[in-house]
Enzyme design. Structure first.
Site, PDB file in Angstrom:
ATOM      1  N   LYS A 286       8.794  -5.268   2.021  1.00 47.60           N
ATOM      2  CA  LYS A 286       8.328  -4.712   3.294  1.00 47.60           C
ATOM      3  C   LYS A 286       7.439  -5.751   3.945  1.00 47.60           C
ATOM      4  O   LYS A 286       6.401  -6.141   3.406  1.00 47.60           O
ATOM      5  CB  LYS A 286       7.562  -3.420   3.066  1.00 47.60           C
ATOM      6  CG  LYS A 286       7.002  -2.852   4.361  1.00 47.60           C
ATOM      7  CD  LYS A 286       6.407  -1.481   4.174  1.00 47.60           C
ATOM      8  CE  LYS A 286       5.818  -0.978   5.479  1.00 47.60           C
ATOM      9  NZ  LYS A 286       5.273   0.369   5.329  1.00 47.60           N
ATOM     10  N   ARG A 296       3.901   3.576  14.636  1.00 48.40           N
ATOM     11  CA  ARG A 296       2.448   3.808  14.581  1.00 48.40           C
ATOM     12  C   ARG A 296       1.978   4.584  15.810  1.00 48.40           C
ATOM     13  O   ARG A 296       1.034   5.366  15.718  1.00 48.40           O
ATOM     14  CB  ARG A 296       1.705   2.475  14.430  1.00 48.40           C
ATOM     15  CG  ARG A 296       2.022   1.819  13.080  1.00 48.40           C
ATOM     16  CD  ARG A 296       1.326   0.484  12.907  1.00 48.40           C
ATOM     17  NE  ARG A 296       1.839  -0.225  11.742  1.00 48.40           N
ATOM     18  CZ  ARG A 296       1.579  -1.502  11.465  1.00 48.40           C
ATOM     19  NH1 ARG A 296       0.804  -2.205  12.269  1.00 48.40           N
ATOM     20  NH2 ARG A 296       2.079  -2.069  10.383  1.00 48.40           N
ATOM     21  N   LYS A 313      -1.962  -5.523   8.380  1.00 49.12           N
ATOM     22  CA  LYS A 313      -1.607  -5.171   7.006  1.00 49.12           C
ATOM     23  C   LYS A 313      -1.140  -6.397   6.217  1.00 49.12           C
ATOM     24  O   LYS A 313      -0.414  -6.277   5.236  1.00 49.12           O
ATOM     25  CB  LYS A 313      -0.531  -4.075   7.031  1.00 49.12           C
ATOM     26  CG  LYS A 313      -0.980  -2.799   7.778  1.00 49.12           C
ATOM     27  CD  LYS A 313       0.006  -1.638   7.597  1.00 49.12           C
ATOM     28  CE  LYS A 313      -0.502  -0.358   8.268  1.00 49.12           C
ATOM     29  NZ  LYS A 313       0.386   0.804   8.052  1.00 49.12           N
ATOM     30  N   GLU A 329       9.111  -9.652  -5.873  1.00 45.21           N
ATOM     31  CA  GLU A 329       8.825  -8.216  -5.761  1.00 45.21           C
ATOM     32  C   GLU A 329       9.961  -7.404  -6.378  1.00 45.21           C
ATOM     33  O   GLU A 329       9.747  -6.368  -7.009  1.00 45.21           O
ATOM     34  CB  GLU A 329       8.655  -7.817  -4.287  1.00 45.21           C
ATOM     35  CG  GLU A 329       7.382  -8.320  -3.632  1.00 45.21           C
ATOM     36  CD  GLU A 329       6.147  -7.506  -4.011  1.00 45.21           C
ATOM     37  OE1 GLU A 329       6.260  -6.580  -4.840  1.00 45.21           O
ATOM     38  OE2 GLU A 329       5.051  -7.813  -3.492  1.00 45.21           O
ATOM     39  N   LYS A 344      12.791  -4.098   4.660  1.00 49.33           N
ATOM     40  CA  LYS A 344      12.295  -3.525   5.907  1.00 49.33           C
ATOM     41  C   LYS A 344      11.464  -4.554   6.650  1.00 49.33           C
ATOM     42  O   LYS A 344      10.626  -5.190   6.015  1.00 49.33           O
ATOM     43  CB  LYS A 344      11.431  -2.305   5.556  1.00 49.33           C
ATOM     44  CG  LYS A 344      10.780  -1.609   6.711  1.00 49.33           C
ATOM     45  CD  LYS A 344       9.830  -0.566   6.186  1.00 49.33           C
ATOM     46  CE  LYS A 344       9.063   0.017   7.348  1.00 49.33           C
ATOM     47  NZ  LYS A 344       8.066   0.950   6.933  1.00 49.33           N
ATOM     48  N   SER A 370      11.394   1.399  13.725  1.00 47.47           N
ATOM     49  CA  SER A 370      11.161   1.964  15.058  1.00 47.47           C
ATOM     50  C   SER A 370      11.310   0.937  16.174  1.00 47.47           C
ATOM     51  O   SER A 370      11.847   1.246  17.236  1.00 47.47           O
ATOM     52  CB  SER A 370       9.772   2.598  15.099  1.00 47.47           C
ATOM     53  OG  SER A 370       8.784   1.653  14.738  1.00 47.47           O
ATOM     54  N   TYR A 409      16.857   5.787  12.748  1.00 54.09           N
ATOM     55  CA  TYR A 409      16.589   6.902  13.654  1.00 54.09           C
ATOM     56  C   TYR A 409      17.854   7.305  14.414  1.00 54.09           C
ATOM     57  O   TYR A 409      17.885   8.339  15.056  1.00 54.09           O
ATOM     58  CB  TYR A 409      15.458   6.524  14.637  1.00 54.09           C
ATOM     59  CG  TYR A 409      14.179   6.183  13.893  1.00 54.09           C
ATOM     60  CD1 TYR A 409      13.361   7.189  13.390  1.00 54.09           C
ATOM     61  CD2 TYR A 409      13.820   4.855  13.641  1.00 54.09           C
ATOM     62  CE1 TYR A 409      12.212   6.888  12.675  1.00 54.09           C
ATOM     63  CE2 TYR A 409      12.668   4.539  12.930  1.00 54.09           C
ATOM     64  CZ  TYR A 409      11.873   5.558  12.445  1.00 54.09           C
ATOM     65  OH  TYR A 409      10.750   5.259  11.723  1.00 54.09           O
TER      66      TYR A 409
END
Ligand code: PBG
Length: 427
Positions: A286, A296, A313, A329, A344, A370, A409
């Site tokens: 991510k 957000r 982040k 990871e 992502k 998004s 979505y």
């Protein structure tokens, strides 16, 4: 009556060098009437007017074929197409939809899609301005969405809660409230649609007053104090959150926080409480991406603009410049017991999907986030892109890159388009 006839020898087909243009197939040919026997050599690039010395037997071509094999008119300065290359013409495999679909390597089906749905505790449905046609749903309208998507063959949904500001705190304890919004939503979905797989996002941000996926805290080293996102304390909360969702009936928990060691800790917690059948889809790679903006907005979950709170982040989500780190990871998540590995965002990270696909036997999941949704929607609204075609193309490309499943979505619409357009059997 005069007729036009060409005689061509097999032996005259160019075999060396590939330097002849199409017309050079005609090493020897005649104009004339076969009855009168008037013949005239008109074409022989290789052997000139004398004709081909190897001429023995020949075959007749129709006038049409002969015309087609006449030397091409050459444009000065543009070299002729190399005939030897044209012995393989890839366009033959693209000539009709029947052939194209026969040789297509990748397919996209409604069952490959996971539908992310935003929910809140209110009874109205709230539009999201940066995500046209996407809403924050009440529980009843969530159930409608699940039903609609399921009717078109989407069998997996993932929930994202918008939590009331009054319930948020730095430690995000609301995330494991058994009577909270997510457990209630899970109950309702499983009661009405037991066959639908309910996924939940495991991270603190919707519940965090700081807008971070983990607990914000200070560490002191020597005389230096730093504000960081505390790893191990956060992992404990994530385990509580995963247990709470499992107890409510979640089928898949998806840690999206990027804390170290969380997959193993969640796996052990679930197993210890009898939830060994609950799957973990880890957000493995991510990235600290700017494509999460509209999400957000929807959840009002951006990092808080407060002194001492990290603005982004980047200390836990991955650097967009890194690919091998995704493998690192991945190895950890695999070792810690993840069932599926997520990449992502989606489109800007197709190379990561491919890289991971080639280094694991686990299923790969991708999240078309998004911002990607917003880009397609915005361009479609302007009339600049064809929404349906661009959506289906982008989803197919995820599959080609190596993804098994896609969070999008567009899931409900895409499934409907697939069923309608491609005649895929409806569930
Ligand atoms: C929360 C989470 C985020 C997304 C999914 N889970 C936001 C973030 O990490 O800031 C983004 C999804 C999207 O943009 O569609 N950890």
């Amino acid at each position: 009556m005069w007729c036009l006839l060409f005689l061509v020898t097999e032996s005259c087909k160019p075999s060396v060098g590939g330097k002849y243009n199409k017309g050079s197939r005609l090493h020897k040919a005649w104009y004339g009437s076969p009855l009168l026997g008037r013949r005239q050599v008109v074409v022989c690039k290789r052997h000139g007017k004398g004709g081909c010395p190897e001429l023995s037997s020949g075959y007749r071509m129709t006038v049409e074929q002969a015309k087609n094999s006449q030397p091409k008119k050459q444009t000065p300065g543009i070299p002729p197409i190399d005939d030897s290359l044209l012995s393989s013409r890839p366009r033959r495999n693209r000539k009709t939809e029947a052939i194209r679909s026969l040789v297509r390597e990748t397919i996209l089906l409604p069952q490959h899609l996971v539908y992310p749905i935003f929910i809140h505790a209110d009874s109205y449905v709230k539009p999201i301005s940066s995500m046209p046609d996407c809403h924050v749903h009440s529980i009843p309208s969530l159930l409608e969405q699940v039903e609609l998507a399921h009717q078109w063959g989407v069998q997996n949904v993932i929930l994202f809660p918008k939590i009331d500001a009054s319930l948020k705190s730095n430690t995000a304890d609301e995330c494991y409230n058994p009577n909270g919004l997510v457990p209630r939503a899970i109950h309702e979905i499983k009661r009405k649609f037991p066959q639908v797989m309910v996924w939940t996002d495991i991270a603190l941000d919707p519940y965090s007053s700081m807008g971070h996926d983990g607990i914000v805290g200070d560490i002191v080293q020597g005389n230096q104090k730093q504000t960081v996102i505390l790893n191990d304390e956060t992992v404990e909360q994530l385990c509580r959150q995963a247990l709470c969702h499992a107890a409510a009936g979640a089928d898949v928990v998806a840690p999206s926080d990027m804390m170290d060691g969380r997959v193993g800790a969640i796996r052990r917690s679930l197993d210890a409480h009898g939830y060994s059948y609950v799957s973990i889809c880890s957000y493995t790679a991510k990235y600290a991406s700017s494509f999460y903006g509209p999400f957000r907005d929807a959840l009002e979950s951006a990092p808080a603009d407060m002194p001492g709170v990290p603005k982004d982040k980047k200390t836990y989500q991955m650097d967009p410049g890194n690919a091998w780190e995704a493998c690192r990871e991945m190895e950890l998540d695999e070792h810690e017991g993840a069932d599926m590995l997520m990449v992502k965002p989606g489109l800007p990270y197709l190379d990561i999907i491919r890289l991971m696909r080639e280094h694991t036997t686990l299923p790969i999941v991708v999240y078309q986030v998004s911002g990607e949704y917003a880009m397609i929607k915005a361009a479609a609204q302007q009339g600049w892109l064809d929404e349906k075609q661009c959506v289906l193309e982008s989803l197919l490309c995820f599959r080609r890159a190596g993804a098994n499943a896609i969070l999008t979505y567009f899931a409900k619409d895409a499934a409907k388009w697939l069923v309608e357009e491609q005649g895929i059997a409806r569930k």
